[in-house]
Motif scaffolding. Structure first.
Motif, PDB file in Angstrom:
ATOM      1  N   LEU B  33       0.840  -1.204   0.000  1.00  0.00           N
ATOM      2  CA  LEU B  33       0.000   0.000   0.000  1.00  0.00           C
ATOM      3  C   LEU B  33       0.868   1.244   0.000  1.00  0.00           C
ATOM      4  CD1 LEU B  33      -2.407  -1.343   2.706  1.00  0.00           C
ATOM      5  CD2 LEU B  33      -3.163  -0.689   0.425  1.00  0.00           C
ATOM      6  N   PHE B  34       0.376   2.263  -0.652  1.00  0.00           N
ATOM      7  CA  PHE B  34       1.133   3.499  -0.824  1.00  0.00           C
ATOM      8  C   PHE B  34       0.202   4.696  -0.586  1.00  0.00           C
ATOM      9  CE2 PHE B  34       4.518   1.315  -3.224  1.00  0.00           C
ATOM     10  CZ  PHE B  34       3.839   0.209  -3.692  1.00  0.00           C
ATOM     11  N   TRP B  35       0.802   5.783  -0.142  1.00  0.00           N
ATOM     12  CA  TRP B  35       0.154   7.091  -0.174  1.00  0.00           C
ATOM     13  C   TRP B  35       1.035   8.024  -1.006  1.00  0.00           C
ATOM     14  CZ3 TRP B  35      -4.478   9.004   1.100  1.00  0.00           C
ATOM     15  CH2 TRP B  35      -5.277   8.296   2.008  1.00  0.00           C
ATOM     16  N   TYR B  36       0.365   8.712  -1.964  1.00  0.00           N
ATOM     17  CA  TYR B  36       1.030   9.722  -2.781  1.00  0.00           C
ATOM     18  C   TYR B  36       0.358  11.068  -2.542  1.00  0.00           C
ATOM     19  CZ  TYR B  36       3.380   6.183  -5.690  1.00  0.00           C
ATOM     20  OH  TYR B  36       4.170   5.158  -6.156  1.00  0.00           O
ATOM     21  N   VAL B  37       1.133  12.127  -2.733  1.00  0.00           N
ATOM     22  CA  VAL B  37       0.591  13.482  -2.669  1.00  0.00           C
ATOM     23  C   VAL B  37       0.796  14.167  -4.018  1.00  0.00           C
ATOM     24  CG1 VAL B  37       2.771  14.431  -1.754  1.00  0.00           C
ATOM     25  CG2 VAL B  37       0.631  15.675  -1.402  1.00  0.00           C
ATOM     26  N   GLN B  38      -0.182  14.974  -4.398  1.00  0.00           N
ATOM     27  CA  GLN B  38      -0.088  15.731  -5.644  1.00  0.00           C
ATOM     28  C   GLN B  38      -0.419  17.190  -5.364  1.00  0.00           C
ATOM     29  OE1 GLN B  38      -2.996  14.904  -8.749  1.00  0.00           O
ATOM     30  NE2 GLN B  38      -1.472  15.287 -10.330  1.00  0.00           N
ATOM     31  N   LEU B  44       2.698  13.149  -9.111  1.00  0.00           N
ATOM     32  CA  LEU B  44       2.511  12.536  -7.802  1.00  0.00           C
ATOM     33  C   LEU B  44       3.867  12.243  -7.158  1.00  0.00           C
ATOM     34  CD1 LEU B  44      -0.238  11.958  -9.307  1.00  0.00           C
ATOM     35  CD2 LEU B  44      -0.430   9.963  -7.809  1.00  0.00           C
ATOM     36  N   GLN B  45       3.921  12.446  -5.846  1.00  0.00           N
ATOM     37  CA  GLN B  45       5.138  12.189  -5.077  1.00  0.00           C
ATOM     38  C   GLN B  45       4.813  11.182  -3.989  1.00  0.00           C
ATOM     39  OE1 GLN B  45       6.508  15.537  -2.754  1.00  0.00           O
ATOM     40  NE2 GLN B  45       8.511  14.631  -2.384  1.00  0.00           N
ATOM     41  N   LEU B  46       5.682  10.195  -3.822  1.00  0.00           N
ATOM     42  CA  LEU B  46       5.465   9.180  -2.796  1.00  0.00           C
ATOM     43  C   LEU B  46       5.639   9.777  -1.398  1.00  0.00           C
ATOM     44  CD1 LEU B  46       5.045   6.082  -2.254  1.00  0.00           C
ATOM     45  CD2 LEU B  46       7.544   5.966  -2.032  1.00  0.00           C
ATOM     46  N   LEU B  47       4.619   9.554  -0.546  1.00  0.00           N
ATOM     47  CA  LEU B  47       4.708   9.960   0.864  1.00  0.00           C
ATOM     48  C   LEU B  47       5.269   8.817   1.717  1.00  0.00           C
ATOM     49  CD1 LEU B  47       1.363  11.793   1.751  1.00  0.00           C
ATOM     50  CD2 LEU B  47       3.679  12.757   1.815  1.00  0.00           C
ATOM     51  N   LEU B  48       4.706   7.627   1.513  1.00  0.00           N
ATOM     52  CA  LEU B  48       5.129   6.463   2.288  1.00  0.00           C
ATOM     53  C   LEU B  48       4.563   5.208   1.640  1.00  0.00           C
ATOM     54  CD1 LEU B  48       2.288   5.699   3.898  1.00  0.00           C
ATOM     55  CD2 LEU B  48       3.040   7.532   5.392  1.00  0.00           C
ATOM     56  N   LYS B  49       5.125   4.056   2.086  1.00  0.00           N
ATOM     57  CA  LYS B  49       4.610   2.785   1.583  1.00  0.00           C
ATOM     58  C   LYS B  49       4.663   1.719   2.663  1.00  0.00           C
ATOM     59  CE  LYS B  49       8.964   1.178  -0.507  1.00  0.00           C
ATOM     60  NZ  LYS B  49       9.626   0.764  -1.783  1.00  0.00           N
ATOM     61  N   TYR B  50       3.710   0.797   2.594  1.00  0.00           N
ATOM     62  CA  TYR B  50       3.654  -0.350   3.487  1.00  0.00           C
ATOM     63  C   TYR B  50       4.040  -1.593   2.697  1.00  0.00           C
ATOM     64  CZ  TYR B  50       1.800  -4.353   5.937  1.00  0.00           C
ATOM     65  OH  TYR B  50       1.665  -5.582   6.517  1.00  0.00           O
TER      66      TYR B  50
END
Lengths: 114, 113
Positions: B33-38, B44-50
């Motif tokens: 799982l990932f969270w990206y911010v735009q 899109l830029q990666l915030l974090l990943k599981y």
């Protein structure tokens, strides 16, 4: 600093024109992707490539084609642009092999078809 | 089949207050799982990943997310919002054994002064 670049930030074309969107990555990634982004719909996959000259259709390939002649470059082609292809187009790349490999995105091309 | 649902299309918070952006997923396998911010007019830029190493994942800019298998959730939090956090946030699940990434429809975060 790793980078995915797209040839244009903004593009205006006329209905029926052939449109080329170019994407280049400098990370030696195997996988490259084209998405379109529309408000309220998130990102939808148009095409994917996992190697040079290899491609697979995504969820919305109709009206689009792609070309990958070199590992670092992935082109999206609108054969005959239509107004419903007005959208933001995002290119991404990722390393092969693991589902936890993240994607790296370009800045996007905002295409308007008149 | 894998899917991801972002429960709020818009969230407004005051500067300095906590941020909570909600994401639920559906997956037959142990997901990545990932969270990206735009930010506006940006990619899109990666915030974090599981990736199953730890259930609490710390990301950039003070964001973190907790993977809760029992609740099939991966909510994004930040203790104190900053004006520069105003952006659109996407929760993403990767489909095990394939190249595919499935995106949520996004949550637009507004930070009020």
């Amino acid at each position: 600093d790793v980078k995915v670049t797209q040839s244009s930030r903004y593009l205006v074309k006329r209905t029926g024109e052939k449109v080329f969107l170019e994407c280049v990555q400098d990370m030696d990634h195997e996988n490259m992707f084209w998405y379109r982004q529309d408000p309220g719909l998130g990102l939808r996959l148009i095409y994917f490539s996992y190697d040079v000259k290899m491609k697979e259709k995504g969820d919305i390939p109709e009206g689009y084609s792609v070309s990958r002649e070199k590992k670092e470059r992935f082109s999206l082609i609108l054969e005959s642009a239509s107004t419903n292809q007005t959208s933001m187009y995002l290119c991404a790349s990722s390393r092969n092999g693991r589902s936890y490999n993240e994607q790296f995105f370009g800045p996007g091309t905002r295409l308007t078809v008149l | 089949a894998q899917s991801v649902t972002q429960l709020d299309s818009h969230v407004s918070v005051s500067e300095g207050t906590p941020v909570l952006l909600r994401c639920n997923y559906s997956s037959s396998y142990s997901p990545s799982l990932f969270w990206y911010v735009q930010h506006p007019n940006k990619g899109l830029q990666l915030l974090l990943k599981y990736t199953s190493a730890a259930t609490l994942v710390k990301g950039i800019n003070g964001f973190e997310a907790e993977f809760k298998k029992s609740e099939t959730s991966f909510h994004l939090t930040k203790p104190s919002a900053h004006m520069s956090d105003a952006a659109e946030y996407f929760c993403v699940v990767s489909v095990s054994g394939t190249y595919k990434y499935i995106f949520g429809t996004g949550t637009r975060l507004k930070v009020l002064a």
